[in-house]
Design a protein around this motif. Structure first.
Motif, PDB file in Angstrom:
ATOM      1  N   ARG A 264      54.326  28.028  13.538  1.00 47.38           N
ATOM      2  CA  ARG A 264      53.880  28.991  14.542  1.00 47.38           C
ATOM      3  C   ARG A 264      53.648  30.377  13.950  1.00 47.38           C
ATOM      4  NH1 ARG A 264      53.742  29.008  20.118  1.00 47.38           N
ATOM      5  NH2 ARG A 264      53.702  31.082  21.063  1.00 47.38           N
ATOM      6  N   HIS A 265      54.545  30.815  13.068  1.00 47.87           N
ATOM      7  CA  HIS A 265      54.492  32.207  12.613  1.00 47.87           C
ATOM      8  C   HIS A 265      54.454  32.380  11.099  1.00 47.87           C
ATOM      9  CE1 HIS A 265      55.380  33.095  16.750  1.00 47.87           C
ATOM     10  NE2 HIS A 265      56.578  32.560  16.676  1.00 47.87           N
ATOM     11  N   VAL A 354      47.583  35.389  24.143  1.00 46.39           N
ATOM     12  CA  VAL A 354      48.367  34.770  23.069  1.00 46.39           C
ATOM     13  C   VAL A 354      47.826  33.382  22.745  1.00 46.39           C
ATOM     14  CG1 VAL A 354      50.625  33.769  22.522  1.00 46.39           C
ATOM     15  CG2 VAL A 354      50.478  36.086  23.450  1.00 46.39           C
ATOM     16  N   THR A 355      47.573  32.585  23.782  1.00 49.57           N
ATOM     17  CA  THR A 355      47.063  31.229  23.558  1.00 49.57           C
ATOM     18  C   THR A 355      45.693  31.263  22.902  1.00 49.57           C
ATOM     19  OG1 THR A 355      48.305  30.364  25.450  1.00 49.57           O
ATOM     20  CG2 THR A 355      46.427  29.063  24.685  1.00 49.57           C
ATOM     21  N   ASN A 357      44.427  33.643  21.084  1.00 51.98           N
ATOM     22  CA  ASN A 357      44.570  34.136  19.713  1.00 51.98           C
ATOM     23  C   ASN A 357      44.937  33.015  18.758  1.00 51.98           C
ATOM     24  OD1 ASN A 357      45.024  36.345  17.661  1.00 51.98           O
ATOM     25  ND2 ASN A 357      47.102  35.535  17.776  1.00 51.98           N
ATOM     26  N   ARG A 358      45.770  32.086  19.204  1.00 54.18           N
ATOM     27  CA  ARG A 358      46.185  30.968  18.372  1.00 54.18           C
ATOM     28  C   ARG A 358      45.089  29.912  18.254  1.00 54.18           C
ATOM     29  NH1 ARG A 358      51.149  31.081  17.018  1.00 54.18           N
ATOM     30  NH2 ARG A 358      51.112  28.880  16.426  1.00 54.18           N
ATOM     31  N   TRP A 429      45.544  38.869  14.269  1.00 59.54           N
ATOM     32  CA  TRP A 429      46.765  38.060  14.250  1.00 59.54           C
ATOM     33  C   TRP A 429      48.001  38.955  14.215  1.00 59.54           C
ATOM     34  CZ3 TRP A 429      47.167  33.047  15.218  1.00 59.54           C
ATOM     35  CH2 TRP A 429      48.305  32.350  14.829  1.00 59.54           C
ATOM     36  N   ASP A 436      53.177  37.152  20.726  1.00 59.42           N
ATOM     37  CA  ASP A 436      53.390  35.734  20.449  1.00 59.42           C
ATOM     38  C   ASP A 436      54.874  35.446  20.228  1.00 59.42           C
ATOM     39  OD1 ASP A 436      53.259  33.094  19.572  1.00 59.42           O
ATOM     40  OD2 ASP A 436      51.380  33.399  18.528  1.00 59.42           O
TER      41      ASP A 436
END
Length: 484
Positions: A264-265, A354-355, A357-358, A429, A436
Protein backbone atom coordinates in the motif's frame (compact mmCIF):
# COMPACT_ATOMS: atom_id res chain seq x y z
CA UNK A 1 33.69 -3.24 -1.25
CA UNK A 2 34.41 -5.68 -4.07
CA UNK A 3 32.84 -8.98 -3.03
CA UNK A 4 33.41 -12.35 -4.60
CA UNK A 5 30.22 -14.32 -4.97
CA UNK A 6 29.28 -17.98 -4.84
CA UNK A 7 26.23 -18.55 -7.07
CA UNK A 8 24.39 -21.72 -6.01
CA UNK A 9 21.90 -23.26 -8.45
CA UNK A 10 19.95 -26.22 -6.99
CA UNK A 11 18.96 -28.54 -9.85
CA UNK A 12 15.91 -30.80 -9.79
CA UNK A 13 13.95 -30.85 -13.07
CA UNK A 14 12.80 -28.95 -16.17
CA UNK A 15 15.89 -29.18 -18.32
CA UNK A 16 14.87 -26.40 -20.69
CA UNK A 17 14.67 -23.80 -17.90
CA UNK A 18 17.89 -25.06 -16.36
CA UNK A 19 19.82 -24.63 -19.60
CA UNK A 20 18.47 -21.08 -19.99
CA UNK A 21 19.71 -20.36 -16.46
CA UNK A 22 23.12 -21.84 -17.25
CA UNK A 23 23.34 -19.86 -20.49
CA UNK A 24 22.53 -16.65 -18.61
CA UNK A 25 25.31 -17.30 -16.11
CA UNK A 26 27.77 -18.31 -18.84
CA UNK A 27 27.06 -15.01 -20.58
CA UNK A 28 26.81 -12.63 -17.64
CA UNK A 29 28.84 -14.04 -14.72
CA UNK A 30 32.34 -12.56 -14.36
CA UNK A 31 34.29 -15.69 -13.37
CA UNK A 32 37.37 -13.64 -12.60
CA UNK A 33 35.49 -12.56 -9.45
CA UNK A 34 32.65 -15.04 -9.01
CA UNK A 35 31.95 -18.76 -9.28
CA UNK A 36 28.89 -20.90 -9.94
CA UNK A 37 27.99 -24.19 -8.27
CA UNK A 38 25.25 -26.39 -9.76
CA UNK A 39 24.00 -29.11 -7.38
CA UNK A 40 21.92 -31.94 -8.83
CA UNK A 41 19.24 -32.89 -6.28
CA UNK A 42 18.45 -36.26 -7.88
CA UNK A 43 15.10 -35.61 -9.50
CA UNK A 44 13.31 -38.12 -11.74
CA UNK A 45 15.57 -37.27 -14.71
CA UNK A 46 18.77 -36.74 -12.78
CA UNK A 47 21.01 -38.63 -15.21
CA UNK A 48 19.61 -36.92 -18.32
CA UNK A 49 19.91 -33.52 -16.69
CA UNK A 50 23.44 -34.28 -15.55
CA UNK A 51 24.62 -35.15 -19.05
CA UNK A 52 22.98 -32.10 -20.63
CA UNK A 53 24.25 -29.69 -17.97
CA UNK A 54 27.82 -30.99 -18.07
CA UNK A 55 27.74 -30.74 -21.85
CA UNK A 56 26.64 -27.11 -21.53
CA UNK A 57 29.05 -25.84 -18.86
CA UNK A 58 31.89 -28.26 -19.71
CA UNK A 59 35.10 -27.35 -17.96
CA UNK A 60 34.48 -23.63 -18.06
CA UNK A 61 36.54 -21.84 -15.38
CA UNK A 62 34.43 -20.77 -12.44
CA UNK A 63 31.70 -23.37 -13.08
CA UNK A 64 31.39 -26.49 -10.91
CA UNK A 65 28.95 -29.40 -10.81
CA UNK A 66 28.07 -31.62 -7.84
CA UNK A 67 25.39 -34.24 -7.20
CA UNK A 68 23.62 -35.20 -3.97
CA UNK A 69 23.60 -38.88 -2.97
CA UNK A 70 19.81 -38.63 -2.62
CA UNK A 71 17.11 -35.98 -2.89
CA UNK A 72 17.45 -33.32 -0.18
CA UNK A 73 14.92 -30.78 -1.42
CA UNK A 74 15.64 -27.11 -2.09
CA UNK A 75 16.35 -26.23 1.55
CA UNK A 76 18.67 -29.17 2.12
CA UNK A 77 20.52 -28.64 -1.17
CA UNK A 78 21.16 -24.95 -0.47
CA UNK A 79 22.38 -25.69 3.04
CA UNK A 80 24.70 -28.45 1.82
CA UNK A 81 26.07 -26.33 -1.02
CA UNK A 82 26.94 -23.40 1.21
CA UNK A 83 28.10 -25.15 4.35
CA UNK A 84 29.71 -28.32 2.96
CA UNK A 85 30.49 -28.16 -0.75
CA UNK A 86 31.79 -24.57 -0.86
CA UNK A 87 32.55 -22.91 2.45
CA UNK A 88 33.82 -19.70 0.97
CA UNK A 89 37.08 -18.07 0.05
CA UNK A 90 38.35 -17.75 3.60
CA UNK A 91 37.29 -14.14 4.16
CA UNK A 92 33.66 -13.98 5.22
CA UNK A 93 33.64 -10.18 5.07
CA UNK A 94 34.40 -10.19 1.34
CA UNK A 95 32.10 -13.06 0.31
CA UNK A 96 28.51 -13.04 -0.92
CA UNK A 97 26.24 -16.02 -1.61
CA UNK A 98 23.58 -15.92 -4.33
CA UNK A 99 20.93 -18.64 -4.26
CA UNK A 100 19.45 -18.78 -7.76
CA UNK A 101 16.52 -20.92 -8.86
CA UNK A 102 17.27 -23.11 -11.86
CA UNK A 103 14.28 -21.55 -13.69
CA UNK A 104 15.71 -18.03 -13.29
CA UNK A 105 17.46 -16.28 -16.19
CA UNK A 106 20.05 -13.59 -15.31
CA UNK A 107 20.45 -10.53 -17.53
CA UNK A 108 23.37 -8.20 -18.13
CA UNK A 109 24.73 -6.43 -15.06
CA UNK A 110 22.39 -8.18 -12.63
CA UNK A 111 25.00 -9.26 -10.06
CA UNK A 112 26.91 -5.97 -9.97
CA UNK A 113 23.63 -4.13 -9.35
CA UNK A 114 22.70 -6.52 -6.55
CA UNK A 115 26.14 -6.36 -4.92
CA UNK A 116 25.99 -2.55 -4.95
CA UNK A 117 22.83 -2.75 -2.85
CA UNK A 118 24.22 -5.48 -0.58
CA UNK A 119 27.05 -3.11 0.32
CA UNK A 120 24.57 -0.50 1.57
CA UNK A 121 24.53 -0.07 5.33
CA UNK A 122 22.85 -2.90 7.30
CA UNK A 123 21.66 -4.65 4.14
CA UNK A 124 21.50 -8.41 4.72
CA UNK A 125 19.55 -9.73 1.73
CA UNK A 126 18.97 -8.46 -1.80
CA UNK A 127 16.59 -9.62 -4.50
CA UNK A 128 16.16 -8.55 -8.13
CA UNK A 129 13.31 -7.27 -10.24
CA UNK A 130 11.59 -9.87 -12.38
CA UNK A 131 8.63 -10.78 -14.53
CA UNK A 132 7.38 -13.36 -12.03
CA UNK A 133 8.33 -12.63 -8.42
CA UNK A 134 5.18 -11.39 -6.65
CA UNK A 135 5.86 -7.91 -5.24
CA UNK A 136 9.20 -7.71 -7.06
CA UNK A 137 7.52 -8.08 -10.47
CA UNK A 138 7.62 -5.34 -13.10
CA UNK A 139 4.95 -4.41 -14.01
CA UNK A 140 3.17 -5.70 -10.92
CA UNK A 141 -0.29 -4.20 -11.43
CA UNK A 142 -1.77 -4.32 -14.92
CA UNK A 143 -4.08 -1.96 -16.79
CA UNK A 144 -5.34 -4.73 -19.06
CA UNK A 145 -6.89 -7.27 -16.72
CA UNK A 146 -6.66 -10.08 -19.25
CA UNK A 147 -3.04 -9.47 -20.21
CA UNK A 148 -0.11 -11.72 -19.43
CA UNK A 149 3.10 -10.43 -17.86
CA UNK A 150 5.51 -11.70 -20.50
CA UNK A 151 9.31 -11.59 -20.47
CA UNK A 152 9.26 -9.18 -23.42
CA UNK A 153 6.83 -6.83 -21.65
CA UNK A 154 8.86 -6.91 -18.45
CA UNK A 155 12.07 -6.13 -20.31
CA UNK A 156 10.42 -3.17 -22.03
CA UNK A 157 8.81 -1.71 -18.90
CA UNK A 158 11.81 -2.32 -16.62
CA UNK A 159 14.17 -0.84 -19.21
CA UNK A 160 12.09 2.33 -19.32
CA UNK A 161 11.39 2.92 -15.63
CA UNK A 162 14.40 1.39 -13.83
CA UNK A 163 16.48 4.58 -14.27
CA UNK A 164 13.64 6.54 -12.61
CA UNK A 165 13.48 4.32 -9.52
CA UNK A 166 15.73 4.55 -6.45
CA UNK A 167 18.73 2.22 -6.55
CA UNK A 168 17.13 0.16 -3.78
CA UNK A 169 14.07 -0.10 -1.59
CA UNK A 170 13.50 -1.84 1.73
CA UNK A 171 11.22 -4.89 1.59
CA UNK A 172 9.52 -6.83 4.39
CA UNK A 173 11.16 -9.98 2.98
CA UNK A 174 13.18 -10.76 -0.15
CA UNK A 175 12.13 -13.10 -2.96
CA UNK A 176 13.72 -16.56 -2.88
CA UNK A 177 14.14 -17.09 -6.63
CA UNK A 178 17.18 -14.79 -6.63
CA UNK A 179 18.47 -14.35 -3.10
CA UNK A 180 21.78 -12.62 -2.35
CA UNK A 181 23.15 -12.50 1.18
CA UNK A 182 26.41 -12.02 3.07
CA UNK A 183 28.50 -15.06 3.92
CA UNK A 184 29.18 -13.67 7.39
CA UNK A 185 25.44 -13.68 8.17
CA UNK A 186 25.18 -17.35 7.20
CA UNK A 187 28.16 -18.10 9.41
CA UNK A 188 26.59 -16.27 12.33
CA UNK A 189 22.90 -17.15 11.96
CA UNK A 190 22.80 -20.25 9.75
CA UNK A 191 21.07 -20.45 6.39
CA UNK A 192 17.68 -22.14 5.94
CA UNK A 193 15.63 -23.76 8.70
CA UNK A 194 14.80 -27.41 7.99
CA UNK A 195 11.28 -26.73 9.27
CA UNK A 196 10.62 -25.27 5.80
CA UNK A 197 11.94 -28.28 3.89
CA UNK A 198 11.72 -29.15 1.10
CA UNK A 199 10.94 -25.53 0.18
CA UNK A 200 8.67 -22.44 0.31
CA UNK A 201 8.92 -19.88 3.09
CA UNK A 202 12.53 -20.59 4.02
CA UNK A 203 13.76 -17.30 2.54
CA UNK A 204 11.15 -15.31 4.48
CA UNK A 205 12.19 -16.98 7.71
CA UNK A 206 15.85 -16.18 7.00
CA UNK A 207 15.06 -12.51 6.30
CA UNK A 208 13.00 -12.11 9.45
CA UNK A 209 15.50 -14.02 11.56
CA UNK A 210 18.37 -11.70 10.65
CA UNK A 211 16.03 -8.69 10.86
CA UNK A 212 15.94 -9.28 14.60
CA UNK A 213 19.62 -8.35 14.56
CA UNK A 214 19.09 -5.17 12.53
CA UNK A 215 19.62 -6.47 8.99
CA UNK A 216 17.42 -5.28 6.12
CA UNK A 217 15.99 -7.01 3.06
CA UNK A 218 16.06 -4.89 -0.10
CA UNK A 219 15.29 -4.96 -3.78
CA UNK A 220 17.85 -3.88 -6.36
CA UNK A 221 15.87 -1.92 -8.92
CA UNK A 222 18.70 -1.94 -11.47
CA UNK A 223 18.92 -5.76 -11.51
CA UNK A 224 16.63 -7.87 -13.73
CA UNK A 225 16.40 -11.66 -13.42
CA UNK A 226 13.60 -13.37 -15.33
CA UNK A 227 11.80 -16.26 -13.64
CA UNK A 228 9.58 -18.99 -15.06
CA UNK A 229 8.31 -20.03 -11.61
CA UNK A 230 7.50 -23.50 -10.32
CA UNK A 231 9.41 -25.29 -13.07
CA UNK A 232 11.86 -27.12 -10.84
CA UNK A 233 9.64 -28.23 -7.97
CA UNK A 234 7.39 -31.28 -7.69
CA UNK A 235 4.68 -32.29 -5.25
CA UNK A 236 1.62 -30.51 -3.84
CA UNK A 237 2.83 -26.92 -3.95
CA UNK A 238 -0.36 -25.31 -2.66
CA UNK A 239 -0.60 -27.48 0.45
CA UNK A 240 3.09 -26.96 1.19
CA UNK A 241 2.86 -23.20 0.74
CA UNK A 242 -0.17 -23.01 3.01
CA UNK A 243 1.45 -25.08 5.76
CA UNK A 244 4.67 -23.08 5.65
CA UNK A 245 2.79 -19.78 5.57
CA UNK A 246 1.00 -20.80 8.77
CA UNK A 247 4.36 -21.55 10.38
CA UNK A 248 5.74 -18.18 9.26
CA UNK A 249 2.77 -16.35 10.72
CA UNK A 250 3.09 -18.32 13.95
CA UNK A 251 6.71 -17.19 14.25
CA UNK A 252 6.16 -13.69 12.86
CA UNK A 253 2.50 -12.64 13.43
CA UNK A 254 3.17 -9.20 11.94
CA UNK A 255 4.20 -10.55 8.52
CA UNK A 256 0.85 -10.29 6.67
CA UNK A 257 0.37 -6.70 7.86
CA UNK A 258 3.95 -5.84 6.91
CA UNK A 259 3.51 -7.13 3.38
CA UNK A 260 0.15 -5.35 3.04
CA UNK A 261 1.70 -2.10 4.28
CA UNK A 262 4.52 -2.41 1.74
CA UNK A 263 2.08 -2.98 -1.07
CA UNK A 264 0.00 0.00 0.00
CA UNK A 265 2.67 2.52 0.99
CA UNK A 266 6.13 1.09 0.42
CA UNK A 267 6.24 1.17 -3.36
CA UNK A 268 6.85 4.24 -5.47
CA UNK A 269 4.12 5.69 -7.68
CA UNK A 270 6.35 5.13 -10.70
CA UNK A 271 6.53 1.38 -10.19
CA UNK A 272 2.88 1.16 -9.17
CA UNK A 273 1.78 2.74 -12.46
CA UNK A 274 4.56 1.28 -14.59
CA UNK A 275 2.14 -0.54 -16.89
CA UNK A 276 0.27 2.69 -17.58
CA UNK A 277 3.39 4.87 -17.84
CA UNK A 278 4.78 2.57 -20.54
CA UNK A 279 1.55 1.78 -22.41
CA UNK A 280 1.06 -1.10 -24.81
CA UNK A 281 -1.79 -3.05 -26.34
CA UNK A 282 -5.45 -2.01 -26.29
CA UNK A 283 -6.95 1.43 -25.83
CA UNK A 284 -6.30 3.09 -22.47
CA UNK A 285 -9.05 2.68 -19.89
CA UNK A 286 -11.08 5.55 -18.46
CA UNK A 287 -13.17 5.02 -15.31
CA UNK A 288 -15.97 7.44 -14.44
CA UNK A 289 -18.08 7.68 -11.29
CA UNK A 290 -21.30 9.65 -11.81
CA UNK A 291 -23.29 8.41 -8.84
CA UNK A 292 -23.22 11.87 -7.23
CA UNK A 293 -23.83 13.87 -10.38
CA UNK A 294 -26.87 16.14 -10.40
CA UNK A 295 -27.42 15.50 -14.13
CA UNK A 296 -25.77 12.16 -14.84
CA UNK A 297 -27.38 11.75 -18.26
CA UNK A 298 -25.92 15.04 -19.49
CA UNK A 299 -22.45 14.09 -18.20
CA UNK A 300 -22.67 10.68 -19.86
CA UNK A 301 -23.24 12.37 -23.22
CA UNK A 302 -20.46 14.88 -22.61
CA UNK A 303 -17.90 12.32 -21.45
CA UNK A 304 -18.74 10.03 -24.35
CA UNK A 305 -18.24 12.90 -26.80
CA UNK A 306 -14.94 13.94 -25.19
CA UNK A 307 -13.35 10.55 -24.47
CA UNK A 308 -15.33 7.89 -26.32
CA UNK A 309 -12.94 8.02 -29.24
CA UNK A 310 -9.65 6.41 -28.15
CA UNK A 311 -10.55 5.26 -24.63
CA UNK A 312 -12.27 2.19 -23.24
CA UNK A 313 -14.89 3.64 -20.89
CA UNK A 314 -16.27 2.01 -17.76
CA UNK A 315 -18.68 3.69 -15.38
CA UNK A 316 -20.50 3.59 -12.11
CA UNK A 317 -23.88 5.22 -12.67
CA UNK A 318 -26.97 6.13 -10.64
CA UNK A 319 -30.01 3.93 -11.13
CA UNK A 320 -31.95 4.77 -14.26
CA UNK A 321 -29.02 6.29 -16.14
CA UNK A 322 -28.41 4.87 -19.60
CA UNK A 323 -24.84 4.49 -20.90
CA UNK A 324 -23.77 4.18 -24.55
CA UNK A 325 -23.36 0.62 -25.81
CA UNK A 326 -19.57 0.95 -25.99
CA UNK A 327 -19.37 1.69 -22.24
CA UNK A 328 -18.89 -0.98 -19.58
CA UNK A 329 -21.13 -0.36 -16.58
CA UNK A 330 -19.65 -1.57 -13.29
CA UNK A 331 -22.04 -3.01 -10.72
CA UNK A 332 -19.60 -3.37 -7.84
CA UNK A 333 -16.96 -1.29 -6.11
CA UNK A 334 -13.76 -1.14 -8.15
CA UNK A 335 -10.58 -2.62 -6.81
CA UNK A 336 -8.20 0.29 -6.10
CA UNK A 337 -5.35 -1.87 -7.38
CA UNK A 338 -7.09 -2.29 -10.75
CA UNK A 339 -5.30 0.40 -12.74
CA UNK A 340 -6.84 2.74 -15.31
CA UNK A 341 -5.26 5.51 -17.33
CA UNK A 342 -7.81 8.21 -16.45
CA UNK A 343 -10.45 8.57 -13.73
CA UNK A 344 -13.27 11.12 -13.97
CA UNK A 345 -14.80 12.14 -10.64
CA UNK A 346 -17.69 14.46 -9.85
CA UNK A 347 -17.36 16.57 -6.70
CA UNK A 348 -15.28 13.81 -5.06
CA UNK A 349 -15.06 13.11 -1.34
CA UNK A 350 -11.61 12.70 0.24
CA UNK A 351 -12.12 8.92 0.24
CA UNK A 352 -12.91 8.97 -3.48
CA UNK A 353 -9.79 11.05 -4.16
CA UNK A 354 -7.69 8.51 -2.22
CA UNK A 355 -9.13 5.61 -4.22
CA UNK A 356 -8.70 7.42 -7.54
CA UNK A 357 -5.12 8.35 -6.63
CA UNK A 358 -4.31 4.68 -6.11
CA UNK A 359 -6.07 3.63 -9.31
CA UNK A 360 -5.60 6.26 -12.02
CA UNK A 361 -2.61 7.67 -13.81
CA UNK A 362 -4.48 10.91 -14.60
CA UNK A 363 -7.40 12.56 -12.76
CA UNK A 364 -10.24 14.67 -14.16
CA UNK A 365 -12.55 16.33 -11.64
CA UNK A 366 -15.89 17.83 -12.63
CA UNK A 367 -16.62 20.51 -10.04
CA UNK A 368 -20.28 21.44 -10.12
CA UNK A 369 -20.62 23.12 -6.72
CA UNK A 370 -20.94 26.93 -6.68
CA UNK A 371 -18.22 29.01 -4.95
CA UNK A 372 -20.36 29.55 -1.85
CA UNK A 373 -21.64 26.28 -0.44
CA UNK A 374 -24.03 25.93 2.53
CA UNK A 375 -23.05 23.64 5.39
CA UNK A 376 -25.99 21.42 4.51
CA UNK A 377 -24.39 20.54 1.18
CA UNK A 378 -22.70 17.23 0.41
CA UNK A 379 -19.45 19.10 -0.25
CA UNK A 380 -19.11 20.15 3.39
CA UNK A 381 -20.68 17.01 4.86
CA UNK A 382 -18.17 14.75 3.10
CA UNK A 383 -15.17 17.02 3.60
CA UNK A 384 -14.68 17.49 -0.15
CA UNK A 385 -13.69 21.10 0.38
CA UNK A 386 -10.67 20.00 2.44
CA UNK A 387 -9.04 18.31 -0.56
CA UNK A 388 -9.77 21.08 -3.02
CA UNK A 389 -6.15 22.28 -2.96
CA UNK A 390 -4.81 18.84 -3.81
CA UNK A 391 -7.35 18.42 -6.58
CA UNK A 392 -6.52 21.84 -8.05
CA UNK A 393 -2.80 20.99 -8.15
CA UNK A 394 -2.91 17.47 -9.50
CA UNK A 395 -6.14 17.02 -11.47
CA UNK A 396 -7.68 18.54 -14.56
CA UNK A 397 -10.54 20.49 -12.95
CA UNK A 398 -13.44 21.43 -15.22
CA UNK A 399 -17.01 22.60 -14.94
CA UNK A 400 -19.88 20.70 -16.55
CA UNK A 401 -19.93 21.48 -20.26
CA UNK A 402 -16.14 21.92 -20.61
CA UNK A 403 -14.86 18.33 -20.61
CA UNK A 404 -13.57 18.64 -24.16
CA UNK A 405 -10.82 20.93 -22.90
CA UNK A 406 -9.81 18.31 -20.31
CA UNK A 407 -9.39 15.72 -23.08
CA UNK A 408 -6.91 17.94 -24.87
CA UNK A 409 -4.87 18.46 -21.70
CA UNK A 410 -4.97 14.75 -20.83
CA UNK A 411 -3.68 13.87 -24.31
CA UNK A 412 -0.85 16.38 -23.87
CA UNK A 413 0.05 14.94 -20.45
CA UNK A 414 0.12 11.38 -21.78
CA UNK A 415 2.42 12.47 -24.60
CA UNK A 416 4.92 14.18 -22.26
CA UNK A 417 8.37 12.61 -21.67
CA UNK A 418 8.29 9.63 -19.33
CA UNK A 419 10.50 11.30 -16.73
CA UNK A 420 8.17 14.32 -16.53
CA UNK A 421 5.09 12.13 -16.16
CA UNK A 422 6.77 10.08 -13.44
CA UNK A 423 7.82 13.19 -11.50
CA UNK A 424 4.29 14.61 -11.63
CA UNK A 425 2.88 11.30 -10.49
CA UNK A 426 5.30 11.07 -7.55
CA UNK A 427 4.36 14.60 -6.47
CA UNK A 428 0.65 13.72 -6.49
CA UNK A 429 1.34 10.47 -4.64
CA UNK A 430 3.24 12.33 -1.91
CA UNK A 431 0.49 14.97 -1.57
CA UNK A 432 -2.29 12.40 -1.17
CA UNK A 433 -0.27 10.01 1.02
CA UNK A 434 -1.31 11.60 4.36
CA UNK A 435 -4.97 11.12 3.39
CA UNK A 436 -4.26 7.57 2.29
CA UNK A 437 -2.45 6.70 5.53
CA UNK A 438 -5.31 8.16 7.57
CA UNK A 439 -7.86 6.18 5.59
CA UNK A 440 -5.91 2.95 6.14
CA UNK A 441 -5.54 3.68 9.86
CA UNK A 442 -9.25 4.45 10.25
CA UNK A 443 -10.23 1.29 8.37
CA UNK A 444 -7.92 -0.80 10.55
CA UNK A 445 -9.21 0.83 13.74
CA UNK A 446 -12.83 0.34 12.64
CA UNK A 447 -12.15 -3.34 11.98
CA UNK A 448 -10.52 -3.74 15.39
CA UNK A 449 -13.38 -1.84 17.06
CA UNK A 450 -15.93 -4.10 15.36
CA UNK A 451 -14.17 -7.22 16.63
CA UNK A 452 -14.08 -5.74 20.14
CA UNK A 453 -17.77 -4.86 19.96
CA UNK A 454 -18.79 -8.34 18.84
CA UNK A 455 -16.67 -9.96 21.54
CA UNK A 456 -18.28 -7.71 24.16
CA UNK A 457 -21.76 -8.58 22.91
CA UNK A 458 -20.91 -12.29 23.02
CA UNK A 459 -19.60 -11.99 26.58
CA UNK A 460 -22.76 -10.09 27.60
CA UNK A 461 -24.90 -12.77 26.00
CA UNK A 462 -23.10 -15.56 27.79
CA UNK A 463 -23.51 -13.72 31.09
CA UNK A 464 -27.23 -13.17 30.60
CA UNK A 465 -29.91 -15.11 32.51
CA UNK A 466 -31.72 -16.10 29.31
CA UNK A 467 -28.55 -17.67 27.88
CA UNK A 468 -27.92 -19.67 31.05
CA UNK A 469 -31.57 -20.75 31.14
CA UNK A 470 -31.36 -21.88 27.53
CA UNK A 471 -28.24 -23.93 28.26
CA UNK A 472 -29.94 -25.61 31.21
CA UNK A 473 -33.02 -26.46 29.14
CA UNK A 474 -30.83 -27.91 26.39
CA UNK A 475 -29.03 -30.18 28.88
CA UNK A 476 -32.31 -31.48 30.30
CA UNK A 477 -33.81 -31.97 26.84
CA UNK A 478 -30.82 -34.00 25.72
CA UNK A 479 -31.58 -36.57 28.45
CA UNK A 480 -35.25 -37.03 27.56
CA UNK A 481 -36.27 -40.43 26.11
CA UNK A 482 -36.13 -40.50 22.33
CA UNK A 483 -33.58 -37.67 22.15
CA UNK A 484 -30.08 -38.11 20.78
Amino acid sequence: MTRSTLVVVPVYGDLESLLRCADGLLEHLDTDRHRALFVNDCGPEADTIERALLDRIGDRPGFRYERNDHNLGFVGTCNRAVTELDRGTGSDDAEAVLLLNSDAVPTAGFLDAMLEVLDEERTGVVTARSDNATIASIPYRLTNRGAARTEARTRAVWGAIAPLLPVSQVLPVAMGFCFLTRRELITEHGLFDDAFAPGYGEENDYCLRIARHGWLAKIANRALVLHAGGKSFSGNRNALRAAHQRELERRYPFLPDAVAAYQRHGTTATERFADALVPAGPAPRLAVDLRHAQDADALVREIDAAFGDGFGLEARLPAGTTAPARWTVASDTPNPDDLVTVAVLVDPTPAEVVTANRRALQLVVVRSAPPSVPWSSRTHRTGADTVAGIVDRFAEVVAPGTLASARARIDASLAAPLEDRAQALEARWAAVLPLDLTAAEVASANAADEVTRLRRELDDLRASRSFRTGQAIAKVASRLPGRR
